[in-house]
Scaffold this active site. Structure first.
Site, PDB file in Angstrom:
ATOM      1  N   LYS A   1     -17.277  24.735  15.240  1.00 55.69           N
ATOM      2  CA  LYS A   1     -17.276  23.272  15.023  1.00 55.69           C
ATOM      3  C   LYS A   1     -16.270  22.584  15.931  1.00 55.69           C
ATOM      4  O   LYS A   1     -15.479  21.737  15.487  1.00 55.69           O
ATOM      5  CB  LYS A   1     -17.008  22.936  13.557  1.00 55.69           C
ATOM      6  CG  LYS A   1     -18.062  23.528  12.623  1.00 55.69           C
ATOM      7  CD  LYS A   1     -17.877  23.070  11.210  1.00 55.69           C
ATOM      8  CE  LYS A   1     -18.841  23.724  10.248  1.00 55.69           C
ATOM      9  NZ  LYS A   1     -18.652  25.190  10.058  1.00 55.69           N
TER      10      LYS A   1
HETATM   11  O1  LIG Z   1     -22.483  21.957   6.876  1.00 58.44           O
HETATM   12  C1  LIG Z   1     -22.021  23.097   6.961  1.00 58.44           C
HETATM   13  C2  LIG Z   1     -21.711  23.686   8.171  1.00 58.44           C
HETATM   14  C3  LIG Z   1     -21.261  24.970   8.190  1.00 58.44           C
HETATM   15  N1  LIG Z   1     -21.089  25.671   7.046  1.00 58.44           N
HETATM   16  C4  LIG Z   1     -20.625  27.083   7.168  1.00 58.44           C
HETATM   17  O2  LIG Z   1     -21.675  27.935   6.712  1.00 58.44           O
HETATM   18  C5  LIG Z   1     -21.143  29.001   5.934  1.00 58.44           C
HETATM   19  C6  LIG Z   1     -21.614  28.876   4.500  1.00 58.44           C
HETATM   20  O3  LIG Z   1     -21.137  29.933   3.735  1.00 58.44           O
HETATM   21  P1  LIG Z   1     -21.674  30.270   2.257  1.00 58.44           P
HETATM   22  O4  LIG Z   1     -20.780  31.369   1.801  1.00 58.44           O
HETATM   23  O5  LIG Z   1     -23.097  30.708   2.377  1.00 58.44           O
HETATM   24  O6  LIG Z   1     -21.534  29.030   1.454  1.00 58.44           O
HETATM   25  C7  LIG Z   1     -19.627  28.899   6.072  1.00 58.44           C
HETATM   26  O7  LIG Z   1     -19.239  29.675   7.189  1.00 58.44           O
HETATM   27  C8  LIG Z   1     -19.386  27.437   6.362  1.00 58.44           C
HETATM   28  O8  LIG Z   1     -18.215  27.232   7.115  1.00 58.44           O
HETATM   29  C9  LIG Z   1     -21.405  25.097   5.858  1.00 58.44           C
HETATM   30  O9  LIG Z   1     -21.282  25.706   4.783  1.00 58.44           O
HETATM   31  N2  LIG Z   1     -21.866  23.812   5.846  1.00 58.44           N
END
Ligand SMILES: O=c1ccn([C@@H]2O[C@H](COP(=O)(O)O)[C@@H](O)[C@H]2O)c(=O)[nH]1
Length: 273
Positions: free
Chosen positions: A95
């Site tokens: 990001k």
């Molecule tokens: O809008 C967003 C952008 C990035 N993320 C990232 O995705 C994963 C989600 O992890 P989970 O454990 O499946 O919830 C994480 O690396 C976030 O930094 C997001 O969740 N939302």
């Protein structure tokens, strides 16, 4: 091969829209990895081996490595994916967003140092902050549009000239920034209506869709809202729900991760047609 071509091939080869997120939290790893100086690498390697035939992409989130001074292990993980699963796209979730000169360094970090096929980028510093990534025409640039967190609405949902800001981002990327056809957008599974709006704006552009699994996004609504006409178009990410899947009798952590990844891949596939 470009990021987009590699992604299309992986959708088909593994019959999968599932992106396996690699967010290793030391406190949650099995005990044997917590004592191991290379534990993060060894844990992620086992998860990768257990899920590589079920995934359309892997997405390490850089913060989990940087916080532990484990960037060297992230390099090893990226090298491992490239060497052993060269057909699976590797997305560095970083990001990033900064002025052009600094963005050039971030692009080198993602694409050169880590060898990522794509990197996530924050668009709010504008076109010149994103341009340096576009110079790597064979790599993907995945731009935040409508993020999965509740607070994303604070800015992304602001009404600007009659429509929410996230729709301006989708339009800008689709119509202006995507000059090499290498862009994708981040849209959360927690907002299926907005996901459908973005899909309507961007045509077949790939979408990285986090928010199922631990964040509770509904798989059916997500797939129906975000799929393209041919039933692809998405990298639907799940991290914690797979990495820390509860173990059933006779399963180790990797078998549990594989079982949940397979269930998630299959649940997604139910709604692709
Ligand atoms: O809008 C967003 C952008 C990035 N993320 C990232 O995705 C994963 C989600 O992890 P989970 O454990 O499946 O919830 C994480 O690396 C976030 O930094 C997001 O969740 N939302």
């Amino acid at each position: 091969m470009t990021f987009i071509n590699k992604l299309s091939a992986a959708w088909t080869a593994n019959d999968s829209l599932l992106c396996v997120g690699l967010d290793p939290d030391l406190a949650k790893l099995p005990a044997q990895f917590q004592q191991d100086p290379q534990g993060i690498y060894h844990f992620c390697r086992e998860i990768i081996d257990a899920t590589a035939d079920l995934a359309c992409s892997f997405k390490p989130q850089i913060a989990y490595f940087a916080a532990l001074r484990a960037e060297a292990q992230l390099e090893q993980i990226c090298a491992y994916v490239r060497a052993n699963y060269p057909h699976i796209p590797l997305i560095l979730d970083a990001k990033r967003g900064d002025i052009g000169a600094t963005a050039q360094q971030y692009a080198r970090e993602a694409y050169d140092r880590y060898g990522a096929d794509a990197v996530t980028v924050n668009p709010y510093m504008g076109s010149d902050s994103v341009d340096p990534y576009m110079d790597w025409a064979d790599r993907g640039v995945i731009i935040l549009c409508r993020t999965s967190n509740a607070g994303g609405s604070d800015l992304q949902f602001l009404n600007v000239d009659g429509k929410p800001l996230y729709q301006h981002v989708a339009q800008l990327v689709a119509q202006k920034w995507n000059r090499n056809g290498q862009c994708a957008l981040v849209v959360g599974a927690t907002f299926p209506e907005e996901l459908a709006q973005v899909r309507a704006i961007v045509g077949d552009m790939p979408l990285l869709v986090p928010g199922i699994g631990a964040q509770g996004g509904d798989i059916a609504a997500t797939v129906k809202s975000g799929r393209t006409a041919n039933g692809t178009g998405m990298m639907i990410n799940s991290s914690r729900a797979i990495l820390y899947a509860p173990q059933q009798a006779g399963e180790d952590f990797a078998a549990a991760a594989r079982r949940v990844a397979q269930e998630t891949r299959d649940a997604i596939n139910q709604y692709r047609a």
